[in-house]
Design a protein around this motif. Structure first.
Motif, PDB file in Angstrom:
ATOM      1  N   UNK A 104      38.828  73.420  25.572  1.00 46.48           N
ATOM      2  CA  UNK A 104      38.722  73.895  26.952  1.00 46.48           C
ATOM      3  C   UNK A 104      40.119  74.292  27.439  1.00 46.48           C
ATOM      4  N   UNK A 105      40.169  75.179  28.432  1.00 42.86           N
ATOM      5  CA  UNK A 105      41.457  75.619  28.977  1.00 42.86           C
ATOM      6  C   UNK A 105      41.355  75.757  30.482  1.00 42.86           C
ATOM      7  N   UNK A 106      42.449  75.499  31.143  1.00 43.61           N
ATOM      8  CA  UNK A 106      42.559  75.505  32.600  1.00 43.61           C
ATOM      9  C   UNK A 106      42.314  76.884  33.195  1.00 43.61           C
ATOM     10  N   UNK A 107      42.029  76.902  34.498  1.00 39.34           N
ATOM     11  CA  UNK A 107      41.903  78.165  35.229  1.00 39.34           C
ATOM     12  C   UNK A 107      43.263  78.832  35.428  1.00 39.34           C
ATOM     13  N   UNK A 108      44.319  78.161  35.023  1.00 42.26           N
ATOM     14  CA  UNK A 108      45.655  78.762  35.101  1.00 42.26           C
ATOM     15  C   UNK A 108      45.959  79.599  33.860  1.00 42.26           C
ATOM     16  N   UNK A 109      44.982  79.698  32.960  1.00 40.67           N
ATOM     17  CA  UNK A 109      45.138  80.488  31.740  1.00 40.67           C
ATOM     18  C   UNK A 109      44.106  81.608  31.741  1.00 40.67           C
ATOM     19  N   UNK A 110      44.589  82.835  31.747  1.00 40.18           N
ATOM     20  CA  UNK A 110      43.702  83.997  31.712  1.00 40.18           C
ATOM     21  C   UNK A 110      43.316  84.299  30.268  1.00 40.18           C
ATOM     22  N   UNK A 111      42.058  84.686  30.061  1.00 37.53           N
ATOM     23  CA  UNK A 111      41.565  84.997  28.725  1.00 37.53           C
ATOM     24  C   UNK A 111      41.398  86.507  28.566  1.00 37.53           C
ATOM     25  N   UNK A 112      41.883  87.039  27.455  1.00 37.05           N
ATOM     26  CA  UNK A 112      41.635  88.428  27.082  1.00 37.05           C
ATOM     27  C   UNK A 112      40.902  88.407  25.747  1.00 37.05           C
ATOM     28  N   UNK A 113      39.690  88.955  25.733  1.00 33.01           N
ATOM     29  CA  UNK A 113      38.899  89.007  24.497  1.00 33.01           C
ATOM     30  C   UNK A 113      39.094  90.388  23.875  1.00 33.01           C
ATOM     31  N   UNK A 114      39.771  90.484  22.727  1.00 33.73           N
ATOM     32  CA  UNK A 114      40.049  91.800  22.134  1.00 33.73           C
ATOM     33  C   UNK A 114      38.782  92.494  21.644  1.00 33.73           C
ATOM     34  N   UNK A 115      38.826  93.808  21.639  1.00 27.32           N
ATOM     35  CA  UNK A 115      37.812  94.644  21.003  1.00 27.32           C
ATOM     36  C   UNK A 115      38.540  95.413  19.909  1.00 27.32           C
ATOM     37  N   UNK A 116      38.474  94.911  18.676  1.00 23.93           N
ATOM     38  CA  UNK A 116      39.269  95.480  17.596  1.00 23.93           C
ATOM     39  C   UNK A 116      38.895  96.917  17.267  1.00 23.93           C
ATOM     40  N   UNK A 117      37.716  97.352  17.685  1.00 24.33           N
ATOM     41  CA  UNK A 117      37.333  98.739  17.438  1.00 24.33           C
ATOM     42  C   UNK A 117      38.112  99.702  18.335  1.00 24.33           C
ATOM     43  N   UNK A 118      38.682  99.183  19.410  1.00 20.68           N
ATOM     44  CA  UNK A 118      39.452 100.013  20.347  1.00 20.68           C
ATOM     45  C   UNK A 118      40.949  99.696  20.300  1.00 20.68           C
ATOM     46  N   UNK A 119      41.274  98.412  20.186  1.00 20.95           N
ATOM     47  CA  UNK A 119      42.685  98.001  20.143  1.00 20.95           C
ATOM     48  C   UNK A 119      42.757  96.618  19.524  1.00 20.95           C
ATOM     49  N   UNK A 120      43.453  96.490  18.420  1.00 24.59           N
ATOM     50  CA  UNK A 120      43.530  95.207  17.720  1.00 24.59           C
ATOM     51  C   UNK A 120      44.234  94.159  18.572  1.00 24.59           C
ATOM     52  N   UNK A 154      39.677  98.890  29.637  1.00 25.17           N
ATOM     53  CA  UNK A 154      38.864  99.846  28.883  1.00 25.17           C
ATOM     54  C   UNK A 154      38.969  99.667  27.380  1.00 25.17           C
ATOM     55  N   UNK A 155      39.878  98.803  26.917  1.00 29.16           N
ATOM     56  CA  UNK A 155      40.067  98.648  25.466  1.00 29.16           C
ATOM     57  C   UNK A 155      39.864  97.214  25.004  1.00 29.16           C
ATOM     58  N   UNK A 156      39.314  96.373  25.860  1.00 28.12           N
ATOM     59  CA  UNK A 156      39.037  94.975  25.513  1.00 28.12           C
ATOM     60  C   UNK A 156      37.583  94.646  25.808  1.00 28.12           C
ATOM     61  N   UNK A 157      37.134  93.525  25.239  1.00 25.95           N
ATOM     62  CA  UNK A 157      35.750  93.089  25.459  1.00 25.95           C
ATOM     63  C   UNK A 157      35.612  92.252  26.720  1.00 25.95           C
ATOM     64  N   UNK A 158      36.711  91.918  27.355  1.00 25.36           N
ATOM     65  CA  UNK A 158      36.630  91.140  28.588  1.00 25.36           C
ATOM     66  C   UNK A 158      37.949  90.526  28.981  1.00 25.36           C
ATOM     67  N   UNK A 159      38.154  90.432  30.293  1.00 27.81           N
ATOM     68  CA  UNK A 159      39.318  89.754  30.883  1.00 27.81           C
ATOM     69  C   UNK A 159      38.771  88.797  31.926  1.00 27.81           C
TER      70      UNK A 159
END
Length: 494
Positions: free
Chosen positions: A142-158, A62-67
């Protein structure tokens, strides 16, 4: 949800790694998981500390732009000029990713694996929970599927604060408790999305979040500067280009066999001969003339808790930005002083993955180190350590290190092999290269200090994350129930 008491009649389990818990933890779990780690005391106490902190708890989703985790795919590796650098799970904690492969630019839907500067990269397979903020120099890789990406939403949580929280004991307890897999540990997007993140409600906590975010952001900048300086120092060593590709086969005159009579092809690589010819023109000297080379003998390792031991550096740590999963060697080992390392020494891996080089930074000063790491202590007047480290990491140094590898199963290197490496001593550039490398290593240490300061601020805010002692009653929900309470969940401890 109503809370239930847990008052065990018996004392704590005899085995240190064991613990007991009420059956309702399992029965009320939506997943009905039976793996002990899902109900570890560390997780339960971490969640309790967060609930009682006075901060607002929000789901990470709820506080990020994507996981996201990209799908598995067939990898087509190519030469660097035809591809994009490809990060694998082990690279997440590297200072400068070692042994990079390159993914073909023609790969189908390549953009699904591309990462961007500022994203949080989290290992989600094998070793779980290693975290890095993607630095600018990795942007577009590029990055492997063994690496999860979290895209921050700085308006909610830096992003800096979120990275520090996930790297703290309170974030790590939640990350590692969610792992599953009979052979290889795994983590899913949904499990990471359910992690509870504390957000500020008071002016004091808002100031803390800003301070933590500033420290983490400074670390990214300092790290990028360090990488640029180290790369500049290494690149300045070689004035003439060395062939990048090595032939897969070649012919050799018997006269080249020398005194060792070695018959491993790598020892007679034509690229090595080209490098040696270049070094002879530079009036190079054997490394033993300008440095002392040694390593401790093999010994039985007795590992202990951190408060009773000395941090123990292993070969895999040499290329890491910040040493992870460090074990502690008992101070009772009679020859422990012989295993210590000091700031400014050059460390070279000599077993397994051979030839990785770094200067011992200030944060490792006085640590113990494995016999799989050779120590090189330079004569500062004849050949300063910053320059010697740059040379050994350069193509001219690496081709000599790798040509001396021996071993039928595990690659090995000896002190004698390293002592014979030819080192040029360019009077005009030697001190400049030394200064550049030292500045780079200083900035690396600064970056590590900034990360540790940020993580420490988060950890201190919630107190020590320790498991229950089982000496008093306590009440708690199953971990999923805490998460399922939704955004803004508060614990009523009455």
């Amino acid at each position: 949800m109503a809370q239930r008491d847990f008052s065990p009649k018996q004392g704590p389990p005899a085995h240190k790694g064991s613990y007991v818990l009420p059956s309702h933890f399992l029965m009320e779990s939506d997943e009905l998981r039976l793996d002990a780690g899902r109900y570890s005391p560390e997780l339960i106490e971490a969640l309790r500390a967060l609930r009682e902190s006075g901060m607002r708890l929000e789901r990470l989703a709820d506080i990020t732009a994507g996981v996201s985790i990209p799908p598995r795919f067939k990898r087509m590796y190519v030469e660097p000029e035809y591809g994009v650098p490809f990060l694998q799970g082990s690279h997440v904690v590297h200072f400068q990713p070692a042994n990079l492969k390159y993914l073909s630019l023609s790969s189908d839907k390549l953009e699904r694996w591309i990462v961007r500067s500022g994203w949080l990269l989290v290992t989600c397979s094998g070793t779980i929970g290693r975290i890095s903020i993607c630095p600018p120099e990795w942007d577009g890789w590029a990055a492997s599927q063994h690496i999860l990406r979290i895209v921050p939403d700085d308006s909610k949580c830096s992003g800096g604060y979120l990275a520090a929280f996930l790297a703290s004991p309170f974030g790590q307890a939640q990350l590692t408790a969610n792992t599953y897999g009979a052979v290889v540990d795994e983590l899913t997007e949904e499990q990471v999305e359910s992690i509870l993140v504390p957000l500020p409600e008071t002016a004091h906590d808002r100031a803390l979040v800003r301070s933590v975010d500033a420290a983490m952001s400074a670390s990214v900048d300092e790290r990028s500067e360090a990488v640029a300086l180290v790369r500049r120092a290494v690149d300045a060593v070689t004035t003439s280009p060395i062939r990048a590709t090595h032939p897969t086969w070649f012919s050799l005159q018997s006269a080249h066999m020398g005194k060792e009579l070695r018959i491993d092809a790598g020892h007679y690589n034509p690229v090595l001969f080209e490098a040696l010819e270049q070094l002879q023109k530079m009036d190079a000297v054997p490394l033993r003339d300008v440095a002392r080379v040694f390593m401790p003998t093999r010994f039985k390792r007795i590992y202990v808790e951190a408060k009773h031991g000395l941090p123990f550096l292993q070969g895999s740590h040499v290329v890491q930005f910040r040493a992870t999963d460090v074990k502690y060697l008992s101070r009772e080992y009679e020859h422990i002083e012989k295993t210590r390392i000091a700031t400014g020494w050059i460390l070279v891996t000599r077993s397994g993955t051979v030839g990785r080089v770094t200067m011992c930074p200030r944060e490792w000063d006085g640590w113990s180190a494995s016999e799989h790491i050779i120590r090189v202590v330079s004569d500062e007047e004849a050949c300063p350590a910053g320059y010697l480290c740059s040379f050994l990491a350069s193509p001219l140094g690496q081709i000599q290190l790798l040509a001396n590898i021996h071993g039928a199963v595990v690659d090995e290197l000896t002190e004698d092999h390293i002592e014979r490496i030819l080192v040029p001593l360019p009077k005009r550039r030697l001190r400049i290269i030394d200064s550049t490398m030292r500045r780079g290593m200083y900035m690396k240490s600064q970056a590590v200090s900034s990360v540790e300061a940020g993580v420490a601020e988060v950890t201190e805010r919630f107190g020590p994350a320790t498991g229950p002692t089982y000496k008093t009653d306590y009440e708690s929900s199953a971990p999923e129930k805490v998460a399922d309470a939704g955004p803004g969940y508060r614990h009523d401890s009455r």
